[in-house]
Design a protein around this motif. Sequence first.
Motif, short mmCIF file in Angstrom:
data_model
loop_
_atom_site.label_atom_id
_atom_site.label_comp_id
_atom_site.label_asym_id
_atom_site.label_seq_id
_atom_site.Cartn_x
_atom_site.Cartn_y
_atom_site.Cartn_z
N MET A 119 -4.81 112.06 92.05
CA MET A 119 -5.59 112.65 93.47
C MET A 119 -6.76 111.55 93.81
O MET A 119 -7.41 111.23 92.84
CB MET A 119 -6.12 114.00 92.99
N SER A 120 -6.28 111.35 95.05
CA SER A 120 -7.43 110.24 95.23
C SER A 120 -8.79 111.04 95.84
O SER A 120 -8.97 112.43 95.89
CB SER A 120 -7.01 109.72 96.85
N TRP A 121 -9.79 110.24 96.29
CA TRP A 121 -11.07 110.81 96.47
C TRP A 121 -11.05 111.85 97.64
O TRP A 121 -11.51 112.93 97.82
CB TRP A 121 -12.06 109.58 96.81
N ALA A 122 -10.26 111.24 98.73
CA ALA A 122 -9.99 111.89 100.10
C ALA A 122 -9.41 113.31 99.59
O ALA A 122 -9.54 114.26 100.33
CB ALA A 122 -9.33 111.12 101.19
N ASP A 123 -8.36 113.13 98.86
CA ASP A 123 -7.67 114.48 98.47
C ASP A 123 -8.54 115.65 97.96
O ASP A 123 -8.72 116.84 98.27
CB ASP A 123 -6.67 114.22 97.30
#
Lengths: 185, 538
Positions: B1-5
Amino acid sequence: MMAAFRMLLVLTVLTGILFPLSMVGVARLCFPAKAEGSLMERAGRVVGSAMIGRQFDDPKYFWPRPSATSPFPYNAASSSGSNLGPLNADLGAAMAARKIALLRADPGNRAAIPIDLLTASGSGLDPHISPDAAYYQAPRVARIRGVPLARLHALIANRTEGRQFSVLGEARVNVAELNRLLDAQ
Amino acid sequence: MSWADTVQIAIYLGALLLCVKPLGSYMAWIYEGRWSCGLERWIYRAAGVKEALAMSWKCYARAFLFFNAAGFAAVYAMLRIQQFLPWNPQSFPAVDAHTAFNIAASFVSNTNWQSYGGESTLGYFVQMAGLAVQNFVSAASGMAVMAALARGLGSQGTKSIGNFWVDLVRSTLYILLPLSVLLTVILMSQGVIQNLNPYVTMAETGQVLPMGPAASQVAIKQLGTNGGGFFNTNSAHPFENPTPFSNFAECLALLLIPAALCHTFGCLVKDRRQGVALLATMLVIFLPLLLLTVHAEQGNMEGKEVRFGTTSSALWAVATTAASNGAVNSMHDSYTPLGELAPFFLMQCGEVVFGGVGSGVYGLIVFAVIAVFLAGLMVGRTPEFLGKKIEAFEMQMASIAILVPPLCVLLGTAITVVSPMGLSGLQDRGAHGFSEILYAFTSMANNNGSAFAGYGANTPLVNIAGGLAMLMARFWVALAVLGIAGSLAQKKIIPAGAGTLPTHTPLFVGILAGTVVIVGALAFIPALALGPIVEVLR
C-alpha cells in the motif's frame, strides 16, 4: 391491510414521483449539461459523452482499455465487465492476445505494458487510461502521425487529471478527449 | 500500500466516524418523537392510520408485514404491466414472471440482488415508482424494527414497542429523504445523469447511450443499504459514478446510516456506551478484512475502473459487503482468491458488521443476546442484557434469527449445484464455479445483493429459490427480533449488581466479535473450503 396500501400509495407519490421529478427539475436548473449525460456535439450532432468511453482501434489513435461489453466493445447500451477471475484461463489468453496486438502495432516498443491496457474495466465503458498507458502508446502514435514525441508528451501531461482534490482516486487521461485534440492539431 | 492509499482510507474512516455522533443523535431525536411537521400528520391522515396507537409486538409485526406485502404486490404488478406504464421511452416489454418475482422479493427485502440489467430491462416509471420507493421504505422498515427493539430494551412493564407507521414515516421523511436530496445534488454536480430523455443514438458510430433519472436512485440505493444499480454495472458505470469524489460520497453514504445507528441505539437505551461498544465491535472485524482486501487487490485491474484504481475499489468492496448494501464499483467476480474472501465472510457473518440500515444493529443485538448467554453459561448465572433477563423465549427467537440465513444459503447452494438449470449459468467450472453459486446465495440470503456477475442467475430456479431465500432471511429474522422486543418490553429492568456482565467494555466487545466470527465460521467454513479456500491454495 387497506392502511398498508394507502400508506404505500402516499409514500410512492412522495419518494417515487415527487422526489425524482423535483431532482430532474433541479438538474435542469443547475446542471443541465451534466444531468443529460455530458454530451459532446460536433456540427450539431451528438458524437459521444465525455463520461463514456469509445472504441478506437486505429493505431494512429490512443487506444482505450479493453472492453468486455457484448456484442461489440464499448457498447454503452449494455454495460458489462468480463467477470473473469485471475485464475481463469480465458483471462490469461485474452491478456496475451492484447499484449500481442499492442506489440504488433508498435514492434520497437520494449517498455513494460501498463496493466490497465491489458485488463477490461468493470463497466466496459471506462473513458480513461492511466497516464502510464498514454505515455506507453505515445511512440506509436508519434511515429504513425509523424509528430515529435515531445509534443505528444506535452499533450498527455496537459490532459492528465490528477487525483481529485489531490487525494481521491487515481490520475487518469480521457482517451476520447486526447484523440480529439490529436486530430485538431 | 502506498502513502496515497493510506491517506485515502484514513480520510474515509475519519469522515465516517465524524458523522456518527451528530447523525446518530439526530436520528435518536427523531425516534423519540421530539419533532413533527404538518406533512407528517397529513401523511397519517391520507393513509388512514392512527399515529397515537401504541402497538404490541404482534400488532407492530402485522403492520410491518402487511406494508411489505403491499410493496411486494405493487412492484410485481408494475413489472408485469410495464409496457402500459408512462416514462418507458425504450418501450421495454413486461418482465418474465420468475424474474419479476425475484426483483420484487429483492427490493422489498432490502437486498437488491439483480438478475437483470437495468438499462436493457426497465423503464423509468418502474425504476422510480417501483424500485426507488422500495429503496426508501425497505430501509425505513429496517430502521423501524431497530427503533422498536431499542424501545423494548429501554422500557419496562409495557406491552407496547411503538407504532410501526410512525417509525416508518419518520425514518423516510426526516432521515432518508433529506439525506437523499443532499447526495443527489452532490452526485449531479459530479456528472451523474438525472433526466427523463429517451436513449441517445450517436451520429457517427450508431452507439446508443442510455439515459434516465439515475442520480436520485443512486443516492437512496447507497444511503438505504439497498445497492440496486440503475445500470447493469452499478456504480462502476460512469453515469452512476463518474469521478473519484462521487465515488467517495457514494462510499461514505454506504456506511453512514448503519454506523450512526449504533449511536442512535445507545441514545435510545439511554446508555451511549452501548452504542460505542457496538461500533467498536463492527470496526474490530471490519478493519483487518479491509487491509487484507486492499493488499490482495494491488495490481489487479481486471473489472476495475482507472478513475478509482485498486484501493478505492477494494475499500468499496469491503464496505458494501460489510453493510448489506451490495452496490459495486468493481466486479467482485474478477477479484483475486484472497481478495474475494473478505466479501464472502462479511456477508456470512449475517450482515451485522455495519449491516443493513436498522437490520445491522438489530442483528448485532441478537448476537449480543447470544454472547451474554454464552458468557452466562460459563459462570453459571442467568444472562442479562441491559438489565433485562434473557430467558428461553429470547434465546429461541435469537437462535431462529441467527440460523435462518445460513440455512437459506446452504440449502439454496446445495439445490442449485445439483440441478442442471442451476449449473447452466456458470461461467467457470471447478472451485470458482462453486464460489459463484455460493456467492449468489450468500448474497441473497443475507440481503446483500452484490454478485459474482459471471454467474447467469436469471433462470427460473435461481430466481425463485433466491427470491424465497431473500424473503425468509429478511422477514423471519425481523419477526424474531420484534418478538424479542415485545418480550423484553414487559420485563423489569434489574439494576446492575456485582455479578452483572457489563456490555460496554473492551472485554464484551471481544466476546461479541468472537461470537459473530465463530458462528459465521462454524456455519460456512465447510462451504468456503470447497470454493474460495481451494482457489487461494491453488
